[in-house]
Design an enzyme around this catalytic site. Structure first.
Site, short mmCIF file in Angstrom:
data_model
loop_
_atom_site.label_atom_id
_atom_site.label_comp_id
_atom_site.label_asym_id
_atom_site.label_seq_id
_atom_site.Cartn_x
_atom_site.Cartn_y
_atom_site.Cartn_z
N GLY A 95 0.81 -1.22 0.00
CA GLY A 95 0.00 0.00 0.00
C GLY A 95 0.84 1.26 0.00
O GLY A 95 2.00 1.28 0.41
N ARG A 135 0.61 -5.58 -4.88
CA ARG A 135 0.67 -6.47 -3.72
C ARG A 135 1.09 -7.89 -4.07
O ARG A 135 0.95 -8.80 -3.27
CB ARG A 135 -0.68 -6.47 -3.00
CG ARG A 135 -1.02 -5.12 -2.38
CD ARG A 135 -2.27 -5.21 -1.52
NE ARG A 135 -2.59 -3.94 -0.89
CZ ARG A 135 -2.05 -3.50 0.25
NH1 ARG A 135 -1.15 -4.24 0.87
NH2 ARG A 135 -2.40 -2.33 0.76
N ASP A 172 5.78 -7.53 5.15
CA ASP A 172 5.70 -8.63 4.19
C ASP A 172 6.63 -8.40 3.01
O ASP A 172 7.30 -9.31 2.53
CB ASP A 172 4.26 -8.80 3.68
CG ASP A 172 3.37 -9.50 4.69
OD1 ASP A 172 3.91 -10.13 5.63
OD2 ASP A 172 2.14 -9.42 4.55
N LYS A 202 8.52 0.89 4.96
CA LYS A 202 7.33 1.65 4.60
C LYS A 202 6.08 1.05 5.19
O LYS A 202 5.87 -0.15 5.09
CB LYS A 202 7.20 1.70 3.07
CG LYS A 202 5.92 2.35 2.57
CD LYS A 202 5.00 1.49 1.71
CE LYS A 202 4.75 0.11 2.17
NZ LYS A 202 3.57 -0.54 1.58
N THR A 203 5.26 1.83 5.85
CA THR A 203 3.87 1.49 6.18
C THR A 203 3.31 2.59 7.07
O THR A 203 3.94 2.98 8.05
CB THR A 203 3.70 0.14 6.90
OG1 THR A 203 2.34 0.02 7.36
CG2 THR A 203 4.61 -0.03 8.09
N ASP A 225 0.92 2.17 8.95
CA ASP A 225 0.44 1.54 10.19
C ASP A 225 1.43 1.65 11.34
O ASP A 225 1.06 1.46 12.50
CB ASP A 225 0.13 0.06 9.94
CG ASP A 225 -1.09 -0.14 9.06
OD1 ASP A 225 -1.79 0.86 8.78
OD2 ASP A 225 -1.36 -1.28 8.66
#
Length: 562
Positions: free
Chosen positions: A100, A164, A195, A221-222, A224
């Site tokens: 994402g 993805r 992941d 990267k994220t 979240d």
């Protein structure tokens, strides 16, 4: 914008890049194009790499050693000053965006590009289009100054787009091998989350096992915020996303106070961890913020959660406040033990049975799970039965937890009203703040952090490193004092047993209940619950007060007093 050579499946063709046109940018976007990014001082002069001690793993080191015989145990590396420049041979480097979107990704690419332009002249850089599938299918674009320029300090991943897909079967690894051999790549940078970086490590292991020249470096990267460790203090995009959400929450708070009659239930991104909800709570001071990790620790039931919210609503009504703001992490239901049990049973049933309206399948649920399922609002029941994702997981983003809680609180308040324990009127408003935070213009922090990550990734590749994740530290200090290096990806890994086999995974960083950010929140939430201590941070600032301030979570974790 100049045309760029686009290649597909190994064949080159002259075609215009589908990129941005700076002429249609807003004034803010245009000003960001020319915003100069400071580099850590260690990257501004001559430097070399210094290796640290041999690394281990986050868990199950023996199993990780078996899975990564060519990479396990290698040291992390630090960029250190040097008296002399390092001889530079032109490199061919590929870059791929995976997973994402997160604000700042373009600046990672710009950092790598600028490193090659300034430090390794004559080098070539390729961007793989559409994520890992671009690596497997050989779809790429050569990155030039004209191509890269319109994306500097801009949000999104549309320079080369993301995907993805995973490179995990023998055939897919062979496809990736063919692509990097065809392009004669010296290195590949994978920009992604846990992941994606696990996949990067597997790819690095495969390439080294095959004696390929292509080395693999990851970047964290994220939005979240669940990809971090002592050596990797934060993932990029978290700072920007939380500030975007906090602006929106602040606006909702002002609306709640203005109308005086609505409870706003706001669901925020974060399936596996509640970092975003915690950070937004620290920035805005809501009446309630549910932290999934605490719910799991206390083994709370759905009724416990409902009663907690309802109690606060009743107490506020006694004070004359019939409004409020409640923050909910996207993955809340995954943290509630009884709901986890229900979902596990549903997964098993859905794998073998057809779920029809007759409901005969319900007899296969355990009595307590059947009772819970029947207790849930019908819309939530339907969402729990939706098709699973490719990993067999419930699609949590499609479960409207905020609406479920509104319905359950409403039912409980009706009971209390009938018992004479509540006399006000409850009006719930639901919100989901998700994709709005993924592609905003990156904050000054994320812009500089990403640029340093990319520049550092270029340095790691020039020095022949592989299987590391670019890491930038000392982030509580000014940019000039940041440290730069690479952390062994295997050092971040543990294993999970799936389908009878051990599978490596980078451990997700959860909210730690004994760490400074949660303790700060816990010390203040009772006051926030009953008193209106709302803060409206306003939009992201690129100059003036607060423009260089980082998020509360990072600063508290690094020991800063805020």
């Amino acid at each position: 914008m100049a045309a760029a050579a686009v290649a597909s499946n190994g064949g080159a063709a002259n075609a215009p890049a589908p990129g941005r046109l700076a002429s249609v940018y807003s004034e803010v976007q245009t000003s960001r194009l020319t915003h100069m990014l400071p580099l850590p001082s260690v990257l501004r002069s001559h430097f070399t790499l210094a290796d640290g001690p041999a690394s281990s793993a986050a868990g199950n080191p023996d199993e990780i050693a078996k899975l990564f015989p060519n990479l396990y145990g290698q040291p992390s590396a630090s960029v250190v000053p040097s008296a002399e420049p390092v001889p530079a041979k032109p490199l061919k480097i590929g870059v791929v965006l995976s997973g994402g979107q997160a604000p700042g990704g373009h600046n990672v690419i710009c950092g790598i590009f600028d490193y090659l332009q300034e430090r390794v002249k004559g080098s070539t850089m390729y961007g793989f289009k559409g994520g890992p599938a671009g690596v497997m299918k050989g779809k790429y674009v050569e990155l030039t100054s004209d191509f890269v320029y319109p994306y500097r300090n801009q949000g999104g991943f549309d320079m080369i787009c993301s995907g993805r897909d995973k490179i995990e079967t023998p055939e897919q690894f062979k496809q990736a091998e063919d692509t990097v051999n065809r392009l004669d790549l010296d290195g590949l940078v994978v920009i992604g989350g846990d992941d994606s970086n696990t996949n990067a490590c597997l790819l690095g292991e495969y390439f080294r096992g095959r004696n390929l020249k292509t080395r693999v470096i990851g970047c964290p990267k994220t939005i979240d915020g669940d990809l971090k460790s002592k050596e990797v203090p934060t993932s990029f995009g978290f700072d920007t996303a939380c500030k975007i959400y906090s602006e929106m929450i602040g606006n909702v708070m002002t609306d709640a106070r203005s109308t005086g009659k609505y409870y706003h239930f706001v669901r925020l991104m974060g399936r596996a961890a509640s970092h975003i909800t915690l950070e937004c709570a620290l920035q805005t001071h809501p009446n309630v913020a549910l932290i999934g990790e605490e719910v799991a620790e206390k083994k709370e039931t759905l009724k416990n959660v409902t009663d907690y919210i309802t109690d606060i609503i009743c107490k506020r009504a006694e004070l004359g406040y019939n409004y409020g703001v409640i923050l909910i992490p996207e993955g809340l239901i995954d943290f509630i033990p009884e709901v986890q049990k229900l979902i596990a049973e549903l997964n098993e049933i859905l794998a073998h049975d057809v779920v029809d309206e007759a409901g005969a399948w319900k007899s296969k649920l355990q009595p307590e799970s059947r009772q819970l399922f029947d207790f849930l609002p019908k819309t939530i029941q339907e969402q729990l039965l939706l098709e699973r994702d490719p990993h067999g997981n419930v699609q949590v983003a499609k479960i409207e937890t905020e609406k479920m809680l509104i319905a359950m609180v409403e039912t409980e308040l009706e009971k209390r009203k009938a018992a004479g324990k509540y006399s006000a009127d409850f009006r719930g408003q639901s919100h989901f703040f998700g994709y709005e935070g993924r592609c905003g213009l990156p904050t000054n922090f994320d812009s500089s952090y990403c640029y340093a990550l990319g520049y550092g990734a270029g340095a790691l590749l020039q020095f022949g490193k592989t299987g590391l994740i670019s890491s930038v530290g000392n982030l509580a200090a000014p940019v000039e004092e940041w440290t730069v290096g690479g952390t062994a990806l295997t050092a971040l890994m543990d294993v999970e047993r799936r389908h009878g086999k051990f599978k490596p995974v980078i451990k997700k960083a959860m909210v730690e209940l004994d760490a400074a950010p949660f303790k700060k929140f816990a010390s203040m939430r009772d006051e926030w619950a009953l008193k209106n201590r709302y803060i409206s941070p306003g939009p992201i600032q690129f100059s003036g007060p607060g423009s260089y301030a980082s998020n509360h979570t990072l600063m508290l974790e690094l020991g800063a007093q805020i």
